[in-house]
Scaffold this active site. Structure first.
Site, PDB file in Angstrom:
ATOM      1  N   SER A   8      36.274  41.761  33.186  1.00 35.36           N
ATOM      2  CA  SER A   8      37.245  40.966  33.952  1.00 35.36           C
ATOM      3  C   SER A   8      38.291  40.346  33.028  1.00 35.36           C
ATOM      4  CB  SER A   8      36.529  39.853  34.719  1.00 35.36           C
ATOM      5  OG  SER A   8      37.505  38.994  35.276  1.00 35.36           O
ATOM      6  N   HIS A  33      38.382  44.946  35.420  1.00 34.10           N
ATOM      7  CA  HIS A  33      38.304  44.202  36.679  1.00 34.10           C
ATOM      8  C   HIS A  33      39.489  43.240  36.746  1.00 34.10           C
ATOM      9  CE1 HIS A  33      35.944  42.489  40.060  1.00 34.10           C
ATOM     10  NE2 HIS A  33      36.347  41.293  39.629  1.00 34.10           N
ATOM     11  N   ASP A  35      41.216  40.371  38.858  1.00 32.48           N
ATOM     12  CA  ASP A  35      40.967  39.364  39.892  1.00 32.48           C
ATOM     13  C   ASP A  35      42.271  38.767  40.402  1.00 32.48           C
ATOM     14  OD1 ASP A  35      38.048  39.023  40.060  1.00 32.48           O
ATOM     15  OD2 ASP A  35      38.192  38.400  37.959  1.00 32.48           O
ATOM     16  N   MET A  37      44.037  36.113  42.936  1.00 34.77           N
ATOM     17  CA  MET A  37      43.766  34.896  43.719  1.00 34.77           C
ATOM     18  C   MET A  37      45.080  34.323  44.219  1.00 34.77           C
ATOM     19  SD  MET A  37      41.109  33.114  41.104  1.00 34.77           S
ATOM     20  CE  MET A  37      39.785  34.036  40.333  1.00 34.77           C
ATOM     21  N   HIS A  66      40.086  43.197  42.519  1.00 41.92           N
ATOM     22  CA  HIS A  66      39.271  42.347  43.398  1.00 41.92           C
ATOM     23  C   HIS A  66      40.217  41.337  44.043  1.00 41.92           C
ATOM     24  CE1 HIS A  66      35.925  39.016  43.537  1.00 41.92           C
ATOM     25  NE2 HIS A  66      36.287  39.407  44.732  1.00 41.92           N
ATOM     26  N   MET A  68      41.028  38.359  46.079  1.00 42.56           N
ATOM     27  CA  MET A  68      40.562  37.113  46.692  1.00 42.56           C
ATOM     28  C   MET A  68      41.777  36.468  47.349  1.00 42.56           C
ATOM     29  SD  MET A  68      38.070  36.056  43.554  1.00 42.56           S
ATOM     30  CE  MET A  68      38.987  37.130  42.446  1.00 42.56           C
ATOM     31  N   MET A 137      29.256  38.653  45.440  1.00 37.45           N
ATOM     32  CA  MET A 137      29.634  37.562  44.534  1.00 37.45           C
ATOM     33  C   MET A 137      28.383  36.797  44.118  1.00 37.45           C
ATOM     34  SD  MET A 137      33.032  37.523  44.084  1.00 37.45           S
ATOM     35  CE  MET A 137      32.837  36.155  42.968  1.00 37.45           C
ATOM     36  N   GLY A 142      36.836  32.248  42.592  1.00 33.60           N
ATOM     37  CA  GLY A 142      37.922  31.326  42.268  1.00 33.60           C
ATOM     38  C   GLY A 142      38.085  31.055  40.786  1.00 33.60           C
ATOM     39  N   PHE A 143      36.996  31.083  40.054  1.00 29.14           N
ATOM     40  CA  PHE A 143      37.079  30.733  38.631  1.00 29.14           C
ATOM     41  C   PHE A 143      36.100  31.566  37.806  1.00 29.14           C
ATOM     42  CE2 PHE A 143      38.478  27.129  41.047  1.00 29.14           C
ATOM     43  CZ  PHE A 143      39.625  26.720  40.366  1.00 29.14           C
ATOM     44  N   GLY A 144      36.495  31.881  36.579  1.00 29.76           N
ATOM     45  CA  GLY A 144      35.574  32.488  35.630  1.00 29.76           C
ATOM     46  C   GLY A 144      34.721  31.407  34.986  1.00 29.76           C
ATOM     47  N   GLY A 145      33.688  31.822  34.280  1.00 30.61           N
ATOM     48  CA  GLY A 145      32.898  30.890  33.479  1.00 30.61           C
ATOM     49  C   GLY A 145      31.915  30.027  34.237  1.00 30.61           C
ATOM     50  N   ASP A 175      29.253  40.279  40.562  1.00 34.27           N
ATOM     51  CA  ASP A 175      30.399  39.636  39.903  1.00 34.27           C
ATOM     52  C   ASP A 175      30.222  38.130  39.873  1.00 34.27           C
ATOM     53  OD1 ASP A 175      32.909  38.979  38.916  1.00 34.27           O
ATOM     54  OD2 ASP A 175      33.982  39.473  40.767  1.00 34.27           O
ATOM     55  N   GLY A 176      30.189  37.567  38.649  1.00 29.99           N
ATOM     56  CA  GLY A 176      30.134  36.114  38.494  1.00 29.99           C
ATOM     57  C   GLY A 176      28.895  35.677  37.729  1.00 29.99           C
ATOM     58  N   GLY A 177      29.114  35.086  36.557  1.00 24.54           N
ATOM     59  CA  GLY A 177      27.994  34.572  35.766  1.00 24.54           C
ATOM     60  C   GLY A 177      27.123  35.670  35.186  1.00 24.54           C
ATOM     61  N   GLY A 197      33.330  38.511  32.676  1.00 27.54           N
ATOM     62  CA  GLY A 197      34.557  37.996  32.087  1.00 27.54           C
ATOM     63  C   GLY A 197      34.251  37.187  30.851  1.00 27.54           C
ATOM     64  N   SER A 198      33.804  35.943  31.049  1.00 26.35           N
ATOM     65  CA  SER A 198      33.623  35.047  29.906  1.00 26.35           C
ATOM     66  C   SER A 198      32.591  35.583  28.919  1.00 26.35           C
ATOM     67  CB  SER A 198      33.249  33.642  30.380  1.00 26.35           C
ATOM     68  OG  SER A 198      32.197  33.696  31.304  1.00 26.35           O
TER      69      SER A 198
HETATM   70  C1  DX5 Z   1      35.524  34.930  40.017  1.00 19.17           C
HETATM   71  C2  DX5 Z   1      35.952  36.326  39.686  1.00 19.17           C
HETATM   72  C3  DX5 Z   1      35.141  36.984  38.627  1.00 19.17           C
HETATM   73  C4  DX5 Z   1      35.251  36.303  37.288  1.00 19.17           C
HETATM   74  C5  DX5 Z   1      33.977  36.497  36.553  1.00 19.17           C
HETATM   75  O1  DX5 Z   1      36.178  34.501  41.135  1.00 19.17           O
HETATM   76  O2  DX5 Z   1      35.874  37.164  40.839  1.00 19.17           O
HETATM   77  O3  DX5 Z   1      35.473  38.360  38.485  1.00 19.17           O
HETATM   78  O4  DX5 Z   1      36.310  36.792  36.493  1.00 19.17           O
HETATM   79  O5  DX5 Z   1      33.982  35.699  35.430  1.00 19.17           O
HETATM   80  P1  DX5 Z   1      32.655  35.292  34.670  1.00 19.17           P
HETATM   81  O6  DX5 Z   1      32.028  36.588  34.209  1.00 19.17           O
HETATM   82  O7  DX5 Z   1      33.140  34.434  33.570  1.00 19.17           O
HETATM   83  O8  DX5 Z   1      31.771  34.574  35.655  1.00 19.17           O
HETATM   84 ZN    ZN Z   2      36.072  39.364  40.466  1.00 15.91          ZN
END
Ligand code: DX5
Ligand code: ZN
Length: 215
Positions: A8, A33, A35, A37, A66, A68, A137, A142-145, A175-177, A197-198
């Site tokens: 991501s 990926h 994202d 938003m 993706h 959103m 999800m 909405g946010f990475g990390g 996707d996520g964490g 992502g992170s």
């Molecule tokens: C969150 C995104 C994810 C995000 C994942 O809304 O859809 O794709 O980038 O980031 P990490 O891997 O840091 O949770």
């Molecule tokens: Zn995503």
């Protein structure tokens, strides 16, 4: 099914996006990926079509968009024309899922539907026969990390059982964490596309992190 790793770019250094794309390629990840938003469907604004177009000019890697956003139907042609290879939208958006899947396929792209953590997985069952990908999800979009929400593993397991029982061929994307540890959990539950992502961008050795995700 072999695992696909999708990096991501939400966690990339946006001042050095070209170098970050090269880093993804060298890491062995298969997908990028992307994202999107809109500040309405989720409480954040990321980036959109001009940035996708710039990425497409730099790389021939598979780009997984993706969306959103509240009205994906309105933007499907633009994302398809500007470099997305797969377009995944949310079942909770205001677009009709059947029509959106058809519109994505009409552009010759792979089509996916995503569910937020609070949405029961059976909300997407009516559309499974025409989807290429289901994105579960594992954080609030909405946010990475953010931290992985373990309750979503049951949704992945339920979806995997349902598609196997019904002979449906569709990817399950988590996707996520996602990191080395949670990758194993979602892989065992049935996910075969893992987005991170992170975890990938904050490591010094992205190749090792990609390998760790594959288990
Ligand atoms: C969150 C995104 C994810 C995000 C994942 O809304 O859809 O794709 O980038 O980031 P990490 O891997 O840091 O949770
Ligand atoms: Zn995503």
């Amino acid at each position: 099914m072999s695992v696909i790793v999708s990096a991501s770019v939400l966690s990339a250094d946006f001042c050095r996006l070209g170098e970050e794309l090269d880093r993804i390629r060298l890491s062995g990840a298969e997908h990028i990926h992307f994202d999107v938003m809109d500040g309405v469907f989720v409480n954040n604004i990321s980036y959109g079509i001009p940035v996708l177009s710039a990425l497409r000019k730099h790389t021939d890697m598979f780009i997984d968009a993706h969306l959103m956003i509240i009205d994906p139907m309105k933007y499907i042609d633009a994302f398809a024309d500007n470099g997305a290879d797969m377009i995944t939208f949310h079942v909770e958006s205001k677009s009709d899922p059947d029509k959106a899947l058809d519109a994505i396929h009409a552009k010759g792209k792979l089509a996916g539907i995503s569910v937020k953590p609070a949405t029961p997985i059976d909300a997407i069952y009516p559309y499974l026969h025409k989807a290429d990908n289901i994105l579960v999800m594992t954080v609030e979009p909405g946010f990475g990390g953010q931290g992985f929400i373990p309750e979503n593993v049951e949704k992945i397991k339920a979806l995997k059982s349902y598609i196997d029982e019904n002979g449906i061929n569709v990817h399950i994307q988590a996707d996520g964490g996602i990191n080395a540890e949670t990758s194993g959990i979602v892989r065992n539950a049935g996910a075969d596309i893992l987005v991170a992502g992170s975890y990938l961008f904050k490591t010094a050795d992205m190749s090792a992190a990609v390998s760790a995700m594959r288990g």
